[in-house]
Design a protein around this motif. Sequence first.
Motif, PDB file in Angstrom:
ATOM      1  N   ILE A  16     -17.044  -3.605  -5.383  1.00 24.54           N
ATOM      2  CA  ILE A  16     -16.983  -3.429  -3.924  1.00 24.54           C
ATOM      3  C   ILE A  16     -15.707  -2.666  -3.541  1.00 24.54           C
ATOM      4  CG2 ILE A  16     -16.607  -4.688  -1.752  1.00 24.54           C
ATOM      5  CD1 ILE A  16     -18.510  -6.861  -2.845  1.00 24.54           C
ATOM      6  N   THR A  19     -15.682   0.952  -4.694  1.00 21.50           N
ATOM      7  CA  THR A  19     -16.607   1.706  -3.836  1.00 21.50           C
ATOM      8  C   THR A  19     -15.984   1.969  -2.469  1.00 21.50           C
ATOM      9  OG1 THR A  19     -18.492   0.710  -4.954  1.00 21.50           O
ATOM     10  CG2 THR A  19     -18.924   1.671  -2.802  1.00 21.50           C
ATOM     11  N   ALA A  20     -15.358   0.945  -1.902  1.00 15.91           N
ATOM     12  CA  ALA A  20     -14.733   1.099  -0.576  1.00 15.91           C
ATOM     13  C   ALA A  20     -13.591   2.111  -0.627  1.00 15.91           C
ATOM     14  CB  ALA A  20     -14.214  -0.243  -0.090  1.00 15.91           C
ATOM     15  N   PHE A  26     -17.192   2.144   5.241  1.00 12.42           N
ATOM     16  CA  PHE A  26     -17.779   0.905   4.734  1.00 12.42           C
ATOM     17  C   PHE A  26     -19.306   0.995   4.768  1.00 12.42           C
ATOM     18  CE2 PHE A  26     -13.628  -0.857   6.478  1.00 12.42           C
ATOM     19  CZ  PHE A  26     -13.022  -0.856   5.230  1.00 12.42           C
ATOM     20  N   GLY A  29     -20.302   2.830   1.869  1.00 11.95           N
ATOM     21  CA  GLY A  29     -20.090   1.928   0.737  1.00 11.95           C
ATOM     22  C   GLY A  29     -21.265   0.980   0.554  1.00 11.95           C
ATOM     23  N   GLU A  30     -21.786   0.490   1.683  1.00 13.88           N
ATOM     24  CA  GLU A  30     -22.957  -0.411   1.631  1.00 13.88           C
ATOM     25  C   GLU A  30     -24.126   0.290   0.941  1.00 13.88           C
ATOM     26  OE1 GLU A  30     -24.028  -2.303   5.392  1.00 13.88           O
ATOM     27  OE2 GLU A  30     -26.142  -2.095   4.859  1.00 13.88           O
ATOM     28  N   MET A  33     -23.397   0.701  -2.803  1.00 10.96           N
ATOM     29  CA  MET A  33     -23.545  -0.581  -3.497  1.00 10.96           C
ATOM     30  C   MET A  33     -25.019  -0.911  -3.717  1.00 10.96           C
ATOM     31  SD  MET A  33     -20.735  -1.924  -4.452  1.00 10.96           S
ATOM     32  CE  MET A  33     -21.360  -3.526  -4.937  1.00 10.96           C
ATOM     33  N   VAL A  41     -24.789  -5.401  -0.455  1.00  9.66           N
ATOM     34  CA  VAL A  41     -23.610  -6.048   0.152  1.00  9.66           C
ATOM     35  C   VAL A  41     -23.403  -5.378   1.503  1.00  9.66           C
ATOM     36  CG1 VAL A  41     -21.146  -6.523  -0.097  1.00  9.66           C
ATOM     37  CG2 VAL A  41     -22.550  -6.335  -2.128  1.00  9.66           C
ATOM     38  N   THR A  45     -19.042  -7.248   4.902  1.00 14.22           N
ATOM     39  CA  THR A  45     -18.473  -7.952   3.738  1.00 14.22           C
ATOM     40  C   THR A  45     -17.508  -7.035   2.997  1.00 14.22           C
ATOM     41  OG1 THR A  45     -20.422  -9.336   3.510  1.00 14.22           O
ATOM     42  CG2 THR A  45     -19.049  -9.103   1.556  1.00 14.22           C
ATOM     43  N   ILE A  46     -17.894  -5.765   2.837  1.00 13.01           N
ATOM     44  CA  ILE A  46     -17.007  -4.806   2.148  1.00 13.01           C
ATOM     45  C   ILE A  46     -15.680  -4.725   2.903  1.00 13.01           C
ATOM     46  CG2 ILE A  46     -16.714  -2.387   1.460  1.00 13.01           C
ATOM     47  CD1 ILE A  46     -19.765  -2.228   1.142  1.00 13.01           C
ATOM     48  N   GLN A  47     -15.763  -4.643   4.224  1.00 22.57           N
ATOM     49  CA  GLN A  47     -14.545  -4.539   5.045  1.00 22.57           C
ATOM     50  C   GLN A  47     -13.654  -5.780   4.847  1.00 22.57           C
ATOM     51  OE1 GLN A  47     -15.374  -3.970   9.200  1.00 22.57           O
ATOM     52  NE2 GLN A  47     -13.218  -3.845   9.753  1.00 22.57           N
TER      53      GLN A  47
END
Lengths: 411, 126
Positions: A16, A19-20, A26, A29-30, A33, A41, A45-47
């Motif tokens: 995570i 990726t971020a 973000f 990123g989602e 992921m 995710v 959640t990533i944030q």
Amino acid sequence: MGLDARELTPTLVLKIVVTAAETRSFVRGEKVMSDVAGVPVSAKTIQRVVGDVGHELADRRDADPRTDEALGQRPEVAPDLAVVECDGGRLRTREPGCGPGVHFAGEGWREDKNACLIRARRRVFDEDPQPEPPACFRDAKHVAKIAETEALSVASPLPGGTAEHEDSPGGVSCGEDDWRPKRLVRTVLSSMACSEDFGRQMAREAKRRRFYESPAKAFLGDGLPWNWSIWKKDFRDFVPILDFIHPLSYLFVTAKAVQESAEDVWSQYLAWMRGCWQGEVLQVLEELRQWQAKLGPPPSDAAESDPRQIVAKTITYFEHNAPRMSYPEYRRQGFPITTAWMESLVKEINYRVKGTEMFWNDPEGAEAILQVRAAALCDDDRLKKHLRTRPGCPFTRRPKPPKLRIKNRKS
Amino acid sequence: MDGKMAELKGRLEQLLKEAAEVSVALDRADGTIQGVPHYSVIELRAHELGRQLSRRIQERHMGEITAFQVPKAPCPKCGTRCEVIPKKRPVTSIDGPIELQELEGRCPFCRKSFFPAAGDLGSGRP
């Protein structure tokens, strides 16, 4: 075991965070992921994970450099050449706690501070290995671009150079016998902290990496005063070097102000630029003073574009920076003379933090992403190492982390 | 020890071979793979089986660790030794959601639940 209250396994947290750090948002990123890592995710959640990890990285950045709590790795030997460069950037922030959407405090722009610490390899010469300035600084279009003026109109009818600088960040291209130092290991710092605190962060990192023990040390910056305050306080025994690109823009603008025809502007710029390159800064300064005498001093209400004002500003700039402009000697010692490494790094940081519709909670959200991005850009794999050894949280409910200590961020 | 290791590795190899055979037979039987499919279908099915196996292994490891730990651990905040009991905890791993067995304690003084650190428990393993 590295598990915490987020209910994510440590390896998933690593994926995570990486990726971020490497995707532009973000939300992107989602998608990565889900589609690449095969684990859905949410962006939120990533944030949150970036917030947690950014906080941990900031704590380790500020740890005693003599302990293993410090993020950097202590090398077995001091570097042959230690190069420190710093520069400011800009990012947009929003006021947190005001509900969804972007809420500004002021204009929303804040300065972030960036630094790279580079272990490099150099060659020392008996004489200046490149006494003539490279073609890129004799390329009118390139110089006009550097000066960020409307000078293209002046420059375009003049003899143009090649596009040699395109594949040479920082513009100094040297052909086959390249005297420039070679980058070996780069580590990166980035923060919303004030210059005083940022200087301490840089000093801790330099100590951890044994930069102070190096036999050859260089500190590079542009004309920003806080760069040199940091040098004065924390890097006094490093050779201070003013980025060669920076005075060029002053000289080009001044040449435009004092000469009339395009040919004369270009000739004047070339003469001054060559003088700086060859270490004749005091002579250039003397010529500037002669122009000031000829034009007269600027009145107190002089416009920025008034030639008298332009010449006066350039004189002040050269008077302040002349001791950091011994370029032939720097080249002889195998030091860099531009902040090309730093400029390239700022672009890499901006890729993640600066862009249309990109606003960061001020200062915690901004600080967290800067820590994560900076760690991801280090050559020593510190982000992954941290994530593989982070202790996690023993409590069922995660205690609220203390506020990040960032003071005087507007400086 | 080497003999035991060799026996375990041989058994694992045999089981993986059998799992692969059963998986292929199942994919054919339920119609997931018919004729000559696009290779990505084969690849994704195989990968999913690998993920299932990974989840099982993670759950099994945690179950073993929990089973052999001593039933008391110090509170991370005040240090009071508290009773810990195994609880199931849903966690997302890189191979999807799993349910881990984990010991959870509750400190009567701090009135906080906690998951003891590995080093705080020691092992009851003989």
